[in-house]
Design a protein around this motif. Structure first.
Motif, PDB file in Angstrom:
ATOM      1  N   ILE A 136      32.568  30.756  39.723  1.00  0.00           N
ATOM      2  CA  ILE A 136      31.131  29.929  39.058  1.00  0.00           C
ATOM      3  C   ILE A 136      30.874  30.720  37.956  1.00  0.00           C
ATOM      4  O   ILE A 136      30.902  31.895  37.711  1.00  0.00           O
ATOM      5  N   GLY A 137      30.031  29.913  37.179  1.00  0.00           N
ATOM      6  CA  GLY A 137      29.220  30.314  36.176  1.00  0.00           C
ATOM      7  C   GLY A 137      29.275  29.401  35.116  1.00  0.00           C
ATOM      8  O   GLY A 137      30.073  28.265  35.263  1.00  0.00           O
ATOM      9  N   PRO A 138      28.437  29.417  33.888  1.00  0.00           N
ATOM     10  CA  PRO A 138      28.475  28.272  32.791  1.00  0.00           C
ATOM     11  C   PRO A 138      29.676  28.252  31.992  1.00  0.00           C
ATOM     12  O   PRO A 138      30.569  28.947  32.060  1.00  0.00           O
ATOM     13  N   ASN A 139      29.721  27.157  31.490  1.00  0.00           N
ATOM     14  CA  ASN A 139      30.997  26.823  30.616  1.00  0.00           C
ATOM     15  C   ASN A 139      31.123  28.042  29.583  1.00  0.00           C
ATOM     16  O   ASN A 139      30.039  28.295  29.054  1.00  0.00           O
ATOM     17  N   GLY A 140      32.279  28.271  29.123  1.00  0.00           N
ATOM     18  CA  GLY A 140      32.535  29.225  28.080  1.00  0.00           C
ATOM     19  C   GLY A 140      32.382  30.638  28.443  1.00  0.00           C
ATOM     20  O   GLY A 140      32.184  31.578  27.528  1.00  0.00           O
ATOM     21  N   THR A 141      32.417  31.056  29.689  1.00  0.00           N
ATOM     22  CA  THR A 141      32.002  32.493  30.247  1.00  0.00           C
ATOM     23  C   THR A 141      33.371  33.059  30.446  1.00  0.00           C
ATOM     24  O   THR A 141      33.468  34.309  30.785  1.00  0.00           O
ATOM     25  N   GLY A 142      34.520  32.293  30.398  1.00  0.00           N
ATOM     26  CA  GLY A 142      35.850  33.090  30.850  1.00  0.00           C
ATOM     27  C   GLY A 142      36.504  32.770  31.951  1.00  0.00           C
ATOM     28  O   GLY A 142      37.579  33.627  32.174  1.00  0.00           O
ATOM     29  N   LYS A 143      36.257  31.810  32.642  1.00  0.00           N
ATOM     30  CA  LYS A 143      36.816  31.442  34.068  1.00  0.00           C
ATOM     31  C   LYS A 143      38.141  31.139  33.956  1.00  0.00           C
ATOM     32  O   LYS A 143      39.261  31.618  34.464  1.00  0.00           O
ATOM     33  N   THR A 144      38.506  30.050  33.074  1.00  0.00           N
ATOM     34  CA  THR A 144      39.633  29.484  32.918  1.00  0.00           C
ATOM     35  C   THR A 144      40.588  30.798  32.207  1.00  0.00           C
ATOM     36  O   THR A 144      41.991  31.021  32.432  1.00  0.00           O
ATOM     37  N   THR A 145      40.084  31.588  31.330  1.00  0.00           N
ATOM     38  CA  THR A 145      40.759  32.403  30.617  1.00  0.00           C
ATOM     39  C   THR A 145      41.087  33.559  31.737  1.00  0.00           C
ATOM     40  O   THR A 145      42.531  34.160  31.620  1.00  0.00           O
ATOM     41  N   LEU A 146      40.538  33.862  32.711  1.00  0.00           N
ATOM     42  CA  LEU A 146      40.979  34.747  33.582  1.00  0.00           C
ATOM     43  C   LEU A 146      42.202  34.347  34.592  1.00  0.00           C
ATOM     44  O   LEU A 146      43.300  35.144  34.826  1.00  0.00           O
ATOM     45  N   LEU A 147      41.901  33.094  34.929  1.00  0.00           N
ATOM     46  CA  LEU A 147      43.342  32.419  35.597  1.00  0.00           C
ATOM     47  C   LEU A 147      44.533  32.252  34.562  1.00  0.00           C
ATOM     48  O   LEU A 147      45.651  32.493  35.060  1.00  0.00           O
ATOM     49  N   ARG A 148      44.312  32.301  33.533  1.00  0.00           N
ATOM     50  CA  ARG A 148      45.568  32.321  32.433  1.00  0.00           C
ATOM     51  C   ARG A 148      46.008  33.690  32.490  1.00  0.00           C
ATOM     52  O   ARG A 148      47.217  33.705  32.238  1.00  0.00           O
ATOM     53  N   MET A 149      45.231  34.777  32.502  1.00  0.00           N
ATOM     54  CA  MET A 149      45.846  36.071  32.405  1.00  0.00           C
ATOM     55  C   MET A 149      46.202  36.449  33.649  1.00  0.00           C
ATOM     56  O   MET A 149      47.377  37.091  33.677  1.00  0.00           O
ATOM     57  N   ILE A 150      45.852  35.803  34.885  1.00  0.00           N
ATOM     58  CA  ILE A 150      46.648  36.267  36.290  1.00  0.00           C
ATOM     59  C   ILE A 150      48.141  35.379  36.133  1.00  0.00           C
ATOM     60  O   ILE A 150      49.022  36.088  36.603  1.00  0.00           O
ATOM     61  N   THR A 151      47.974  34.488  35.496  1.00  0.00           N
ATOM     62  CA  THR A 151      49.379  33.830  35.471  1.00  0.00           C
ATOM     63  C   THR A 151      50.578  34.326  34.200  1.00  0.00           C
ATOM     64  O   THR A 151      51.491  33.854  34.198  1.00  0.00           O
ATOM     65  N   GLY A 152      49.954  35.036  33.269  1.00  0.00           N
ATOM     66  CA  GLY A 152      50.691  35.611  32.246  1.00  0.00           C
ATOM     67  C   GLY A 152      50.519  34.950  31.146  1.00  0.00           C
ATOM     68  O   GLY A 152      51.167  35.099  30.105  1.00  0.00           O
ATOM     69  N   ASN A 153      49.836  33.761  30.960  1.00  0.00           N
ATOM     70  CA  ASN A 153      49.606  32.927  29.923  1.00  0.00           C
ATOM     71  C   ASN A 153      48.709  33.396  28.777  1.00  0.00           C
ATOM     72  O   ASN A 153      48.588  32.804  27.783  1.00  0.00           O
ATOM     73  N   ASP A 154      47.871  34.550  29.188  1.00  0.00           N
ATOM     74  CA  ASP A 154      47.086  35.175  28.133  1.00  0.00           C
ATOM     75  C   ASP A 154      46.895  36.605  28.532  1.00  0.00           C
ATOM     76  O   ASP A 154      47.474  36.850  29.666  1.00  0.00           O
ATOM     77  N   THR A 155      46.688  37.534  27.657  1.00  0.00           N
ATOM     78  CA  THR A 155      46.611  38.831  28.016  1.00  0.00           C
ATOM     79  C   THR A 155      45.306  39.474  27.642  1.00  0.00           C
ATOM     80  O   THR A 155      44.364  39.056  26.954  1.00  0.00           O
ATOM     81  N   PRO A 156      44.840  40.489  28.798  1.00  0.00           N
ATOM     82  CA  PRO A 156      43.739  41.099  28.622  1.00  0.00           C
ATOM     83  C   PRO A 156      43.588  42.008  27.332  1.00  0.00           C
ATOM     84  O   PRO A 156      44.500  42.786  26.724  1.00  0.00           O
ATOM     85  N   ASP A 157      42.336  42.265  26.986  1.00  0.00           N
ATOM     86  CA  ASP A 157      42.101  43.522  25.724  1.00  0.00           C
ATOM     87  C   ASP A 157      42.239  44.508  26.472  1.00  0.00           C
ATOM     88  O   ASP A 157      42.381  45.645  25.726  1.00  0.00           O
ATOM     89  N   ALA A 158      41.813  44.957  27.643  1.00  0.00           N
ATOM     90  CA  ALA A 158      42.061  46.456  28.346  1.00  0.00           C
ATOM     91  C   ALA A 158      42.041  46.192  29.641  1.00  0.00           C
ATOM     92  O   ALA A 158      41.601  44.826  30.189  1.00  0.00           O
ATOM     93  N   GLY A 159      42.288  47.008  30.209  1.00  0.00           N
ATOM     94  CA  GLY A 159      42.600  46.988  32.129  1.00  0.00           C
ATOM     95  C   GLY A 159      43.809  46.578  32.359  1.00  0.00           C
ATOM     96  O   GLY A 159      44.623  46.227  31.527  1.00  0.00           O
ATOM     97  N   THR A 160      44.046  46.522  33.802  1.00  0.00           N
ATOM     98  CA  THR A 160      45.071  46.044  34.273  1.00  0.00           C
ATOM     99  C   THR A 160      45.048  44.772  35.284  1.00  0.00           C
ATOM    100  O   THR A 160      44.036  44.707  36.032  1.00  0.00           O
ATOM    101  N   ILE A 161      46.065  44.046  35.505  1.00  0.00           N
ATOM    102  CA  ILE A 161      45.910  43.121  36.406  1.00  0.00           C
ATOM    103  C   ILE A 161      47.379  43.159  37.432  1.00  0.00           C
ATOM    104  O   ILE A 161      48.484  42.910  36.486  1.00  0.00           O
ATOM    105  N   THR A 162      47.218  43.527  38.504  1.00  0.00           N
ATOM    106  CA  THR A 162      48.590  43.870  39.431  1.00  0.00           C
ATOM    107  C   THR A 162      48.688  42.798  40.431  1.00  0.00           C
ATOM    108  O   THR A 162      47.811  42.497  41.201  1.00  0.00           O
ATOM    109  N   ILE A 163      49.913  42.189  40.368  1.00  0.00           N
ATOM    110  CA  ILE A 163      50.275  41.012  41.125  1.00  0.00           C
ATOM    111  C   ILE A 163      51.363  41.512  42.414  1.00  0.00           C
ATOM    112  O   ILE A 163      52.203  42.154  41.948  1.00  0.00           O
ATOM    113  N   GLY A 164      50.944  41.543  43.446  1.00  0.00           N
ATOM    114  CA  GLY A 164      51.693  41.907  44.447  1.00  0.00           C
ATOM    115  C   GLY A 164      53.202  41.285  44.847  1.00  0.00           C
ATOM    116  O   GLY A 164      53.408  40.319  44.183  1.00  0.00           O
ATOM    117  N   GLN A 165      54.242  42.008  45.096  1.00  0.00           N
ATOM    118  CA  GLN A 165      55.360  41.665  45.163  1.00  0.00           C
ATOM    119  C   GLN A 165      55.632  40.482  46.009  1.00  0.00           C
ATOM    120  O   GLN A 165      56.726  39.655  45.708  1.00  0.00           O
TER     121      GLN A 165
END
Length: 550
Positions: free
Chosen positions: A352-381
């Motif tokens: 939740i949060g206002p539009n334009g704060t990066g919610k959809t971007t986070l889902l896209r990074m989880i699916t591999g359709n976008d990449t983070p600038d820093a940090g890691t996303i680990t998906i379980g096997q």
């Protein structure tokens, strides 16, 4: 005036399909009415007819003499030649003309003498009286109040560059400023954040005229309306009371008719939840996590009476999704940094949060359709993801609804069970000939149901849903909530629908702005309570500051 609008023997057809059947209604002045019904029941059609924009019908539908009607459709049209502020000023057309005339008369006073001067002065006094009576000197203040309360784009912005949500907010502000005798609103809460929705509730409760609302937001219906108009099978059935009252009355009707046991059970579950206190809601969310193994072990039966189910998924391992020190921005604009959380097995997380704060971007990074600038996303096997974005563009418009959903299969697998593809498609309220509709001809709500039907049969154990509640009718929302609450996997969902979030969420990921993202254990109402305690009166600041727009 006893009534402000009359409808008599109203019938409406689309081709050979009848949508509205012999509707006879009269509307009280000052009434607050919510319209409910399934997608395709004719809710938006009814508003268009009442607004005078659809004249292709049989029967009578007209306002009483002297009654002004205002209408904000789902896709409102603005004057492309005017800026944001220019469109808002249209709400004060007559007053703006008086102000213009007053300025012209002021200039003319310097140029005339004698009798002509007296004539100009008398006219100027008359114009001033009209402006005073309409509080016309404070128009700029009123425009500023509306723009800030609804978080509008800058005053001088070209409206042709606005997003759909921005256009809707501008149109809504203009309608509130116009104050028509009857205000017709079609899905007014779409694209509004929770704080703005709560502010709007207060405005409409105090609105002096009649308000008729089509919305999937059940809190909104509960908090604003005093009547519910249900469109069912083409008929218009009025119920006195708000949404909760309508639920109770509907349950009694279904019980007397001794039919639709599954729907009655779903209605009863929702009403029980509404009447439960916050502690009870929290206990349900906590119990979901504790019951993860039981949910996985329960193989759903292929019951034709159940409308929506999520296909049983493979068992999740101990690691689902782990995010550590995540940062993301676009160019020189940072969205957030140092975001860390671990998704538990069985969790339902609302973003939740206002539009334009990066919610959809986070889902896209989880699916591999976008990449983070820093940090890691680990998906379980053991994780199997399924994701549909909010634009819902990935459909073949040349397919029928049936072919698009079944994807070449005659039977749809549900774990060890299977059901005929046509029966599965029917669960999403595509009955009979509706299954043969072309996807290109579908409404927004129908397209959403097609996406959900495709997603929920995928067998994924982690579902990523981006604004799944937009344009869905209340019945479908209720069934989707029941399906998620009975699902043995994890769900991450972006939504502004407070009722939906409260019914399904065990956790929240809150995009609070200024780069801050908070992991919160609990649902939306619990987060609101915590936030209110943290920042006190500042939490209510905008609602208090802009309370008197109407």
């Amino acid at each position: 005036m006893e009534f402000v609008f009359h409808i008599n023997r109203l019938n409406k057809y689309y081709g050979t399909r009848q949508v509205l059947k012999d509707i006879c209604l009269s509307f009280y002045p000052g009434a607050k009415i919510g319209v409910v019904g399934e997608n395709g029941a004719g809710k938006s059609t009814l508003l268009r007819i009442m607004a005078g924009q659809d004249k292709d019908f049989q029967g009578e539908a007209e306002p009483c003499k002297g009654v002004r009607v205002g209408y904000v459709p789902q896709e409102p049209q603005l004057d492309p030649t005017r800026t944001v502020k220019g469109n808002l000023e249209l709400a004060f057309g007559e007053i703006m003309e008086l102000l213009k005339e007053f300025d012209e008369l002021s200039m003319k006073m310097c140029e005339v003498e004698g009798d002509e001067y007296d004539k100009v002065a008398n006219r100027m006094a008359a114009v001033q009286d009209k402006i005073d009576a309409a509080d016309g000197w404070n128009i700029d203040q009123k425009l500023s109040v509306a723009a800030n309360a609804l978080v509008l784009p800058p005053d001088d912005m070209d409206v042709t560059t606005l997003s759909g949500g921005e256009r809707r907010r501008v149109a809504l502000a203009r309608a509130l400023l116009e104050q028509p005798d009857i205000l017709l609103l079609d899905e007014p809460t779409n694209h509004l954040d929770a704080e703005t929705i709560a502010w709007l509730e207060g405005q409409l409760r105090d609105y002096p005229g009649t308000v008729i609302i089509v919305t999937h937001d059940r809190y909104f219906l509960d908090n604003v309306t005093k009547w519910i108009l249900e469109l069912d099978g083409g008929r218009g059935i009025p119920f006195e009371g708000n949404y909760s009252s309508w639920l109770a009355q509907k349950i009694e009707i279904l019980a007397r008719q001794e039919k639709s046991a599954q729907r009655r059970k779903s209605l009863e579950g929702e009403l029980k939840w509404i009447r439960m206190n916050t502690a009870g809601h929290h206990e349900l969310a906590r119990q979901r996590l504790a019951d993860y193994e039981r949910l996985v072990a329960e193989e759903m039966k292929a019951d034709d009476d159940i409308a929506i189910q999520i296909a049983p998924a493979a068992h999740l391992g101990d690691q689902v999704i782990e995010i550590k020190d995540l940062a993301k921005g676009f160019g020189a604009t940072p969205l957030y940094s140092n975001v860390s959380f671990t998704l538990p097995k069985g969790a339902v997380v609302g973003l939740i949060g206002p539009n334009g704060t990066g919610k959809t971007t986070l889902l896209r990074m989880i699916t591999g359709n976008d990449t983070p600038d820093a940090g890691t996303i680990t998906i379980g096997q053991t994780v199997r993801l399924a994701y549909v974005d909010q634009h819902r563009d990935h459909l073949n418009g040349e397919n029928t609804v049936y072919d698009e959903i079944r994807d070449g299969c005659e039977e749809i697998s549900f774990g060890k069970q299977s059901i005929p593809a046509r029966a599965y498609v029917g669960r999403f309220n595509f009955k009979g000939s509706d299954q043969q509709k072309l996807v290109s001809e579908l409404s927004g709500g129908e397209r959403n149901r097609v996406h959900l039907a495709k997603l929920l049969k995928s067998g994924a154990n982690v579902l990523l849903l981006d604004e799944p509640t937009n344009d869905l009718d209340v019945n479908t929302l209720r069934m989707l909530e029941d399906a998620i609450n009975g699902f043995g996997g994890c769900v991450m969902v972006i939504s502004h629908d407070r009722f939906f979030l409260n019914r399904i969420c065990s956790h929240l990921l809150v995009f609070e702005g200024e780069g801050k993202v908070r992991w919160f254990e609990g649902n939306f109402e619990e987060y609101e309570d915590v936030r209110r305690r943290e920042i006190g009166d500042a939490y209510e600041n905008r609602r208090a500051r802009y309370r008197r727009i109407v």
